[in-house]
Design a protein around this motif. Structure first.
Motif, PDB file in Angstrom:
ATOM      1  N   ARG A  62       0.783  -0.980  -0.099  1.00 25.82           N
ATOM      2  CA  ARG A  62       0.024   0.285   0.010  1.00 25.82           C
ATOM      3  C   ARG A  62       0.918   1.274   0.212  1.00 25.82           C
ATOM      4  N   LEU A  63       2.012   1.221   0.641  1.00 29.05           N
ATOM      5  CA  LEU A  63       2.945   2.365   0.730  1.00 29.05           C
ATOM      6  C   LEU A  63       3.473   2.564  -0.606  1.00 29.05           C
ATOM      7  N   VAL A  64       3.899   1.577  -1.462  1.00 28.69           N
ATOM      8  CA  VAL A  64       4.541   1.786  -2.773  1.00 28.69           C
ATOM      9  C   VAL A  64       3.316   2.362  -3.707  1.00 28.69           C
ATOM     10  N   GLU A  65       2.076   1.785  -3.538  1.00 26.34           N
ATOM     11  CA  GLU A  65       1.024   2.230  -4.309  1.00 26.34           C
ATOM     12  C   GLU A  65       0.590   3.729  -4.185  1.00 26.34           C
ATOM     13  N   GLN A  72       5.209  10.318  -6.508  1.00 25.53           N
ATOM     14  CA  GLN A  72       6.507  10.505  -5.906  1.00 25.53           C
ATOM     15  C   GLN A  72       7.435   9.572  -6.531  1.00 25.53           C
ATOM     16  N   ILE A  73       6.994   8.592  -7.069  1.00 24.24           N
ATOM     17  CA  ILE A  73       7.783   7.584  -7.892  1.00 24.24           C
ATOM     18  C   ILE A  73       7.018   7.001  -9.219  1.00 24.24           C
ATOM     19  N   ASP A  74       7.733   6.712 -10.230  1.00 30.77           N
ATOM     20  CA  ASP A  74       7.212   6.271 -11.513  1.00 30.77           C
ATOM     21  C   ASP A  74       7.048   4.834 -11.568  1.00 30.77           C
ATOM     22  N   ALA A  75       6.350   4.366 -12.620  1.00 30.67           N
ATOM     23  CA  ALA A  75       5.939   2.799 -12.584  1.00 30.67           C
ATOM     24  C   ALA A  75       7.008   1.974 -12.480  1.00 30.67           C
ATOM     25  N   GLN A  76       8.046   2.272 -13.142  1.00 23.29           N
ATOM     26  CA  GLN A  76       9.394   1.493 -13.206  1.00 23.29           C
ATOM     27  C   GLN A  76       9.761   1.389 -11.725  1.00 23.29           C
ATOM     28  N   VAL A  77      10.015   2.345 -10.911  1.00 18.71           N
ATOM     29  CA  VAL A  77      10.454   2.199  -9.751  1.00 18.71           C
ATOM     30  C   VAL A  77       9.514   1.441  -8.748  1.00 18.71           C
ATOM     31  N   ALA A  78       8.186   1.650  -8.965  1.00 19.09           N
ATOM     32  CA  ALA A  78       7.271   1.195  -8.260  1.00 19.09           C
ATOM     33  C   ALA A  78       7.282  -0.581  -8.463  1.00 19.09           C
ATOM     34  N   GLU A  79       7.529  -1.188  -9.507  1.00 21.45           N
ATOM     35  CA  GLU A  79       7.783  -2.346 -10.097  1.00 21.45           C
ATOM     36  C   GLU A  79       8.826  -2.844  -9.314  1.00 21.45           C
ATOM     37  N   ARG A  80      10.100  -2.277  -9.218  1.00 23.36           N
ATOM     38  CA  ARG A  80      11.133  -2.794  -8.512  1.00 23.36           C
ATOM     39  C   ARG A  80      10.728  -2.822  -6.790  1.00 23.36           C
TER      40      ARG A  80
END
Length: 128
Positions: A62-65, A72-80
């Protein structure tokens, strides 16, 4: 008629009463019950660890989402970040404070019970 005060002087028995109130008589049956209780307690601790690990992973997801939705972060960072490598100590921590590991405490209690079971088998008691 005057009021009376009645005093029971049993102070000479206070030592025996205190010793008796804080004493426990152990036998093999009580020690076997203790072993069973420790086994059940260990099972509860393992259950708590599994539940806590799941809650921690869900909270992290939930924090990453939330960071992604806030920009604050893009999709690539969120995926990692979706598959973090969390330290085992963080995931397995159930009881905070000075007792860092509940299973260490249970293991100590099991050793004490095992010692007492062996001690009951001794024919002649010795001071240790």
């Amino acid at each position: 008629q005057e009021p009376s005060i009645l005093v029971f002087d049993e102070a000479h028995n206070i030592d025996d009463v205190c010793i008796e109130s804080m004493s426990v008589k152990l036998n093999r049956q009580k020690l076997d019950q203790s072993t069973g209780n420790l086994t059940r307690l260990n099972g509860e601790i393992e259950k708590m660890k599994r539940e806590d690990a799941g809650r921690l992973q869900e909270e992290y997801r939930r924090l990453v989402e939330g960071l992604q939705q806030a920009g604050q972060i893009d999709a690539q960072v969120a995926e990692r970040l979706q598959s973090p490598v969390l330290p085992d100590d963080l995931v397995n921590e159930v009881i905070p404070g000075n007792i860092r590991r509940a299973e260490h405490f249970i293991a100590l209690l099991k050793r004490v019970v095992t010692f007492l079971k062996r001690y009951l088998l001794v024919d002649k008691a010795q001071c240790e």
